[in-house]
Write a protein that holds these residues in place. Structure first.
Motif, PDB file in Angstrom:
ATOM      1  N   VAL A 101      42.911  -0.754   5.528  1.00 53.40           N
ATOM      2  CA  VAL A 101      43.826  -0.814   6.659  1.00 53.40           C
ATOM      3  C   VAL A 101      43.469   0.301   7.642  1.00 53.40           C
ATOM      4  O   VAL A 101      43.350   1.467   7.261  1.00 53.40           O
ATOM      5  CB  VAL A 101      45.290  -0.680   6.203  1.00 53.40           C
ATOM      6  CG1 VAL A 101      46.233  -0.692   7.408  1.00 53.40           C
ATOM      7  CG2 VAL A 101      45.655  -1.800   5.235  1.00 53.40           C
ATOM      8  N   GLY A 128      52.102  -8.210   8.176  1.00 53.42           N
ATOM      9  CA  GLY A 128      52.623  -7.116   7.362  1.00 53.42           C
ATOM     10  C   GLY A 128      52.445  -7.279   5.878  1.00 53.42           C
ATOM     11  O   GLY A 128      52.262  -6.307   5.151  1.00 53.42           O
ATOM     12  N   CYS A 137      49.694  -6.642  17.906  1.00 52.09           N
ATOM     13  CA  CYS A 137      49.304  -7.555  16.830  1.00 52.09           C
ATOM     14  C   CYS A 137      48.480  -6.813  15.786  1.00 52.09           C
ATOM     15  O   CYS A 137      47.947  -5.729  16.038  1.00 52.09           O
ATOM     16  CB  CYS A 137      48.454  -8.707  17.355  1.00 52.09           C
ATOM     17  SG  CYS A 137      49.253  -9.838  18.481  1.00 52.09           S
ATOM     18  N   ASP A 138      48.377  -7.440  14.633  1.00 56.08           N
ATOM     19  CA  ASP A 138      47.411  -7.040  13.612  1.00 56.08           C
ATOM     20  C   ASP A 138      46.227  -7.998  13.691  1.00 56.08           C
ATOM     21  O   ASP A 138      46.386  -9.175  14.039  1.00 56.08           O
ATOM     22  CB  ASP A 138      48.023  -7.110  12.217  1.00 56.08           C
ATOM     23  CG  ASP A 138      49.295  -6.293  12.088  1.00 56.08           C
ATOM     24  OD1 ASP A 138      49.384  -5.249  12.751  1.00 56.08           O
ATOM     25  OD2 ASP A 138      50.196  -6.721  11.342  1.00 56.08           O
ATOM     26  N   ARG A 157      45.737  -2.539  12.221  1.00 56.52           N
ATOM     27  CA  ARG A 157      47.203  -2.630  12.250  1.00 56.52           C
ATOM     28  C   ARG A 157      47.786  -2.091  13.553  1.00 56.52           C
ATOM     29  O   ARG A 157      47.521  -0.948  13.945  1.00 56.52           O
ATOM     30  CB  ARG A 157      47.771  -1.834  11.075  1.00 56.52           C
ATOM     31  CG  ARG A 157      49.279  -1.739  11.004  1.00 56.52           C
ATOM     32  CD  ARG A 157      49.870  -2.989  10.388  1.00 56.52           C
ATOM     33  NE  ARG A 157      49.658  -2.997   8.951  1.00 56.52           N
ATOM     34  CZ  ARG A 157      49.935  -4.042   8.165  1.00 56.52           C
ATOM     35  NH1 ARG A 157      50.386  -5.160   8.710  1.00 56.52           N
ATOM     36  NH2 ARG A 157      49.734  -3.979   6.864  1.00 56.52           N
ATOM     37  N   GLY A 158      48.544  -2.947  14.251  1.00 60.77           N
ATOM     38  CA  GLY A 158      49.431  -2.482  15.304  1.00 60.77           C
ATOM     39  C   GLY A 158      48.802  -2.147  16.636  1.00 60.77           C
ATOM     40  O   GLY A 158      49.355  -1.346  17.391  1.00 60.77           O
ATOM     41  N   LEU A 195      41.925  -4.633   8.010  1.00 66.08           N
ATOM     42  CA  LEU A 195      43.143  -4.995   8.727  1.00 66.08           C
ATOM     43  C   LEU A 195      43.387  -3.928   9.786  1.00 66.08           C
ATOM     44  O   LEU A 195      43.691  -2.783   9.468  1.00 66.08           O
ATOM     45  CB  LEU A 195      44.341  -5.079   7.784  1.00 66.08           C
ATOM     46  CG  LEU A 195      45.681  -5.416   8.441  1.00 66.08           C
ATOM     47  CD1 LEU A 195      45.644  -6.793   9.076  1.00 66.08           C
ATOM     48  CD2 LEU A 195      46.821  -5.321   7.430  1.00 66.08           C
ATOM     49  N   LEU A 209      43.038  -9.289  11.237  1.00 64.40           N
ATOM     50  CA  LEU A 209      42.445  -9.266   9.910  1.00 64.40           C
ATOM     51  C   LEU A 209      41.043  -9.839   9.974  1.00 64.40           C
ATOM     52  O   LEU A 209      40.840 -10.973  10.422  1.00 64.40           O
ATOM     53  CB  LEU A 209      43.296 -10.097   8.937  1.00 64.40           C
ATOM     54  CG  LEU A 209      42.734 -10.255   7.515  1.00 64.40           C
ATOM     55  CD1 LEU A 209      42.680  -8.914   6.787  1.00 64.40           C
ATOM     56  CD2 LEU A 209      43.566 -11.275   6.721  1.00 64.40           C
ATOM     57  N   ASP A 217      44.727   2.038  11.094  1.00 67.33           N
ATOM     58  CA  ASP A 217      45.845   2.166  12.024  1.00 67.33           C
ATOM     59  C   ASP A 217      45.312   2.264  13.455  1.00 67.33           C
ATOM     60  O   ASP A 217      44.642   3.224  13.815  1.00 67.33           O
ATOM     61  CB  ASP A 217      46.671   3.411  11.675  1.00 67.33           C
ATOM     62  CG  ASP A 217      47.883   3.585  12.582  1.00 67.33           C
ATOM     63  OD1 ASP A 217      48.187   2.659  13.367  1.00 67.33           O
ATOM     64  OD2 ASP A 217      48.528   4.653  12.515  1.00 67.33           O
ATOM     65  N   ASP A 256      51.420 -10.922  13.252  1.00 66.48           N
ATOM     66  CA  ASP A 256      52.189  -9.996  12.417  1.00 66.48           C
ATOM     67  C   ASP A 256      51.802 -10.251  10.974  1.00 66.48           C
ATOM     68  O   ASP A 256      52.234 -11.232  10.352  1.00 66.48           O
ATOM     69  CB  ASP A 256      53.685 -10.227  12.635  1.00 66.48           C
ATOM     70  CG  ASP A 256      54.547  -9.226  11.857  1.00 66.48           C
ATOM     71  OD1 ASP A 256      53.967  -8.390  11.121  1.00 66.48           O
ATOM     72  OD2 ASP A 256      55.779  -9.285  11.980  1.00 66.48           O
ATOM     73  N   SER A 305      47.504   1.690  16.111  1.00 61.56           N
ATOM     74  CA  SER A 305      48.679   1.768  16.976  1.00 61.56           C
ATOM     75  C   SER A 305      48.407   2.752  18.118  1.00 61.56           C
ATOM     76  O   SER A 305      47.784   3.801  17.921  1.00 61.56           O
ATOM     77  CB  SER A 305      49.901   2.205  16.179  1.00 61.56           C
ATOM     78  OG  SER A 305      49.673   3.439  15.531  1.00 61.56           O
TER      79      SER A 305
END
Length: 390
Positions: free
Chosen positions: A45, A36, A20-21, A7-8, A5, A23, A47, A34, A49
């Motif tokens: 996961v 979450g 967006c995320d 994320r961000g 995943l 997957l 990150d 999203d 961002s």
């Protein structure tokens, strides 16, 4: 089944989707948005961002077996490694033969593509070389494309070049017709990759095919069209008439000084002229030789193209030429995927392959995923070729 995943991140599909995320489950993208509350076994996961998430790059013209040889056996260039491709964000390649179809063969090209696939990439090939008639595996272009899994078109056929076999117009269009039918039977593009040299005839053979036959103008992809100003100007007109053009990202200071149009500048000029980005591709000519011939055709020097130039020119298009990211990224993602009809390639979208390039704000690669697996993580190479694995 391993899942990731991301994320961000700021996602470009290549159209901008915002934060967006993403997957990835197995080899595919399972969801974008999203996400979450997602919970899966073996979910990692990551990150992202502050980073930008893009489709993995498609390099639609690579000499995966190596190329060259114009200066004798010592000038045969080396094969492509997955390490070089992954470091550069390239997750899909289309392999071609060039000048040398004597010491290299389509059979070896297909075998190399299968090896790259086993090492985590996606790889297809074109049957043929500079020379006509085309040497095939099954006895015909149509059956090679229709029946051999890795083969999706013909190329690179040389025109307007002293190394070309100087095909007749009739010979050339029969080849294109066979490729088109083979592609129809397979469900791929069945395109003809055309090496364009410096010769004065330029794109005339392709334009004549569009005028005098029922073969669509976009059945061909003339490459190296940025090699000189005259050919580039002709390519702009050709693209405005519905053709697809391919600019070569590998270059040398000598070539640029002699008038070659830098890809990033070429993209801006094509877009400014009104050419839709869907008709523009970049390719690296990776592992191919970059020979420097004098006016009499004598070899003065030779260097090697690199797949790393593909992203560098996309990056320069944004940072140096002011092309918006969402208009620059398609030339190495969605445009070649659409043109060749590559399944599940060229977009960050549900159901597509988990091919992702994650870059920082300076557009330098940070992570690369290929078919849902981490190939580069935090700028460190993870996936390696068979004989370099520890």
């Amino acid at each position: 089944m391993r899942s990731y995943l991301l994320r961000g991140g700021d996602v470009f599909s290549p159209e901008p989707l915002g934060r967006c995320d993403v997957l990835c489950v197995g080899e595919r993208i399972a969801a974008v948005g999203d996400l979450g509350g997602v919970c899966l076994p073996d979910l990692e996961v990551v990150d992202v961002s502050g980073l930008v998430v893009l489709p993995g790059l498609i390099d639609n013209h690579v000499h995966i077996l190596g190329g060259g040889g114009e200066g004798g056996p010592a000038t045969r260039t080396p094969e492509l490694s997955v390490e070089e491709a992954f470091r550069s964000g390239v997750t899909t390649v289309i392999g071609v033969l060039g000048t040398d179809d004597v010491t290299r063969s389509v059979a070896s090209l297909v075998a190399k593509s299968r090896g790259l696939a086993a090492e985590g990439m996606s790889a297809w090939v074109m049957v043929g070389s500079y020379q006509l008639p085309v040497a095939t595996l099954t006895g015909s272009i149509r059956s090679d494309i229709a029946l051999v899994e890795a083969v999706i078109g013909v190329g690179e056929v040389a025109l307007s070049d002293h190394r070309s076999s100087q095909p007749s117009f009739e010979e050339f269009v029969r080849l294109a017709a066979a490729a088109r039918v083979g592609g129809m039977l397979k469900g791929f593009g069945g395109k003809v990759n055309v090496h364009m040299g410096d010769g004065p005839r330029g794109l005339e053979m392709l334009r004549r095919a569009a005028r005098e036959t029922e073969i669509p103008v976009d059945q061909f992809i003339p490459t190296h069209v940025n090699r000189n100003p005259k050919l580039f100007d002709e390519a702009v007109a050709y693209a405005l008439e519905g053709g697809v053009v391919d600019l070569t990202t590998s270059t040398t200071p000598v070539f640029l000084a002699e008038g070659e149009v830098k890809c990033s500048l070429g993209l801006r000029r094509l877009l400014d002229a009104g050419v839709p980005v869907e008709r523009i591709c970049f390719s690296s000519d990776g592992q191919g030789s970059l020979p420097d011939f004098d006016p009499e055709g004598n070899l003065r020097g030779l260097t090697v193209g690199g797949v790393g130039s593909l992203w560098e020119e996309v990056r320069d298009s944004v940072l140096s030429e002011g092309v918006p990211l969402e208009r620059a990224v398609p030339v190495a993602t969605s445009s070649p995927a659409r043109f060749h009809r590559l399944p599940r390639k060229g977009s960050v979208a549900e159901g597509f392959d988990g091919d992702l390039l994650v870059v920082d704000q300076d557009l330098r690669p940070v992570h690369v995923m290929s078919r849902g697996s981490m190939a580069v993580r935090d700028r460190e190479l993870i996936m390696r070729s068979t004989f370099s694995r520890r």
